[in-house]
Structures are given as C-alpha cells and as structure tokens.
Write a protein that holds these residues in place. Sequence first.
Motif, short mmCIF file in Angstrom:
data_model
loop_
_atom_site.label_atom_id
_atom_site.label_comp_id
_atom_site.label_asym_id
_atom_site.label_seq_id
_atom_site.Cartn_x
_atom_site.Cartn_y
_atom_site.Cartn_z
N GLY A 173 0.91 -1.07 0.00
CA GLY A 173 0.14 -0.04 -0.13
C GLY A 173 0.83 1.39 0.10
O GLY A 173 1.91 1.07 0.60
N VAL A 174 0.47 2.33 -0.75
CA VAL A 174 1.20 3.61 -0.77
C VAL A 174 0.50 4.80 -0.66
O VAL A 174 -0.96 4.75 -1.25
CB VAL A 174 1.93 3.50 -2.14
N THR A 175 0.73 5.69 0.26
CA THR A 175 -0.30 6.90 0.36
C THR A 175 0.08 8.14 -0.09
O THR A 175 -0.90 9.06 0.13
CB THR A 175 -0.19 6.77 2.00
N SER A 176 1.21 8.21 -0.95
CA SER A 176 1.55 9.40 -1.39
C SER A 176 1.80 9.39 -2.84
O SER A 176 2.54 8.49 -3.15
CB SER A 176 2.14 10.52 -0.57
N TYR A 177 2.08 10.60 -3.63
CA TYR A 177 2.53 10.56 -4.74
C TYR A 177 4.00 10.46 -4.72
O TYR A 177 4.74 9.74 -5.55
CB TYR A 177 2.01 11.75 -5.66
N GLU A 178 4.48 11.10 -3.78
CA GLU A 178 6.04 11.23 -3.56
C GLU A 178 6.93 10.03 -3.05
O GLU A 178 7.55 9.36 -3.69
CB GLU A 178 6.11 12.12 -2.33
N GLN A 179 6.03 9.09 -2.29
CA GLN A 179 6.25 7.82 -1.90
C GLN A 179 6.57 6.91 -3.12
O GLN A 179 7.29 6.02 -3.28
CB GLN A 179 5.36 7.31 -0.84
#
Length: 201
Positions: A173-179
């Motif tokens: 799971g990924v929560t931000s565009y930057e990540q």
Amino acid sequence: PFNQKKIEKMFRDNEYLIEDLKEDGLFLNATLNNGSVELTSRTLHYLKFEGYDFVTDLLTLSKGENVVLNGEIVIPSIPDRLIANGIVSRISSYCNESDEKKRAKTEKDFLIDFGQDINSFKDKLVYSIWDVVPYKSYVQMEDDTPLHERRVNLNFLFGLNQFSNIRIVQCKGVTSYEQLMRDFANVLSEGKEGLVVKSPN
C-alpha cells in the motif's frame, strides 16, 4: 508511461493505492477447476507447459477450486528481464509446437543460444499471480469484488501452502505520490520494468 494528474486523482479518491511490481513476464491466465488446470494466453489461446513445476504447483492449488488466476511467467534466477523473456517465449513455443522436427530444431537452437538444455528450465519458471476471480465472473466478464478483497481471497487460496514455482506478486500500500515516485525510481535503478498502480476499490 504514466499520467501524473490521473495518479494524483487516484490518491485523492482513495485512502491508499496498491503498488504492484511489474515483472514484464509472459502473461498467463490459469483456470483452476477442482484438480485440473487450463492455461491460456492474453489472446485466449490454450498453452501447454507439460512437466513444468509451476503447473504441478497449480494442480495442487486447484483442488476444490473453480477460479481463474491472472499472472505472468518469469524466471527470477535471471535478472536481465529481456533475456528471461526471450527464454520464456522460446520455451512456450517449444511446448506448444506439435511438429517434432520443429521441436528438435528449437531444442538445438536453444542449446546454442543459451548454453543450456531447454528442459533444464522446468523447475526455473515461476508463475507470479496478481488477481483471482471466480470462474463464473470470468466467463461473464464482470465481477464487483473490490481489488483489496480479491487480494485477500488470493492469500486465502494459497492458505498455508508453500510453493516453489507459484507466488503472489510483490505489492504494498502506498499513501502519497512522492512515496510512489521514490519506489518507482528504486525499481528502475534495480533494472526492473516499473510499477502498476491500482485503486484498492
């Protein structure tokens, strides 16, 4: 290629996104039907990989099931995906060729090109799976089960089984565009193809 605005909208519309490693293997559907396995290509041609370990693993997984898996065949022991894809493609052609003379030529050419017998790869091909749907949904081309639930179903399907030649795709799971972009840069630096980003819903 990717569309930054579309991905940013996906983040706004979802609490998180699912990030899958794109392994760039040979696409394969596997229909499991209570002890039998049927393999089809992206264009729905039937494929044979007789005697390959990943098929044996699928047969074990198929007991009592009637589902369709989506995934791809990869060779994890070969880090260069272009070479690995060439090998998988040649093996697929060989396994699905009925003309014995053509099979013999393919076998000979394979040995010359890769320095290994084509049959030495029977335990090296791995089926990496990213989705599962009930067979009925596959036939009807419609299923309203969200991806995050299908992933739970996929893990449940594997249960406590430990397989050598089938696996669930690496995901998180990924929560931000930057990540997401950091992860994307990392997989590219490792020589991998990229990531597939999906809404959990």
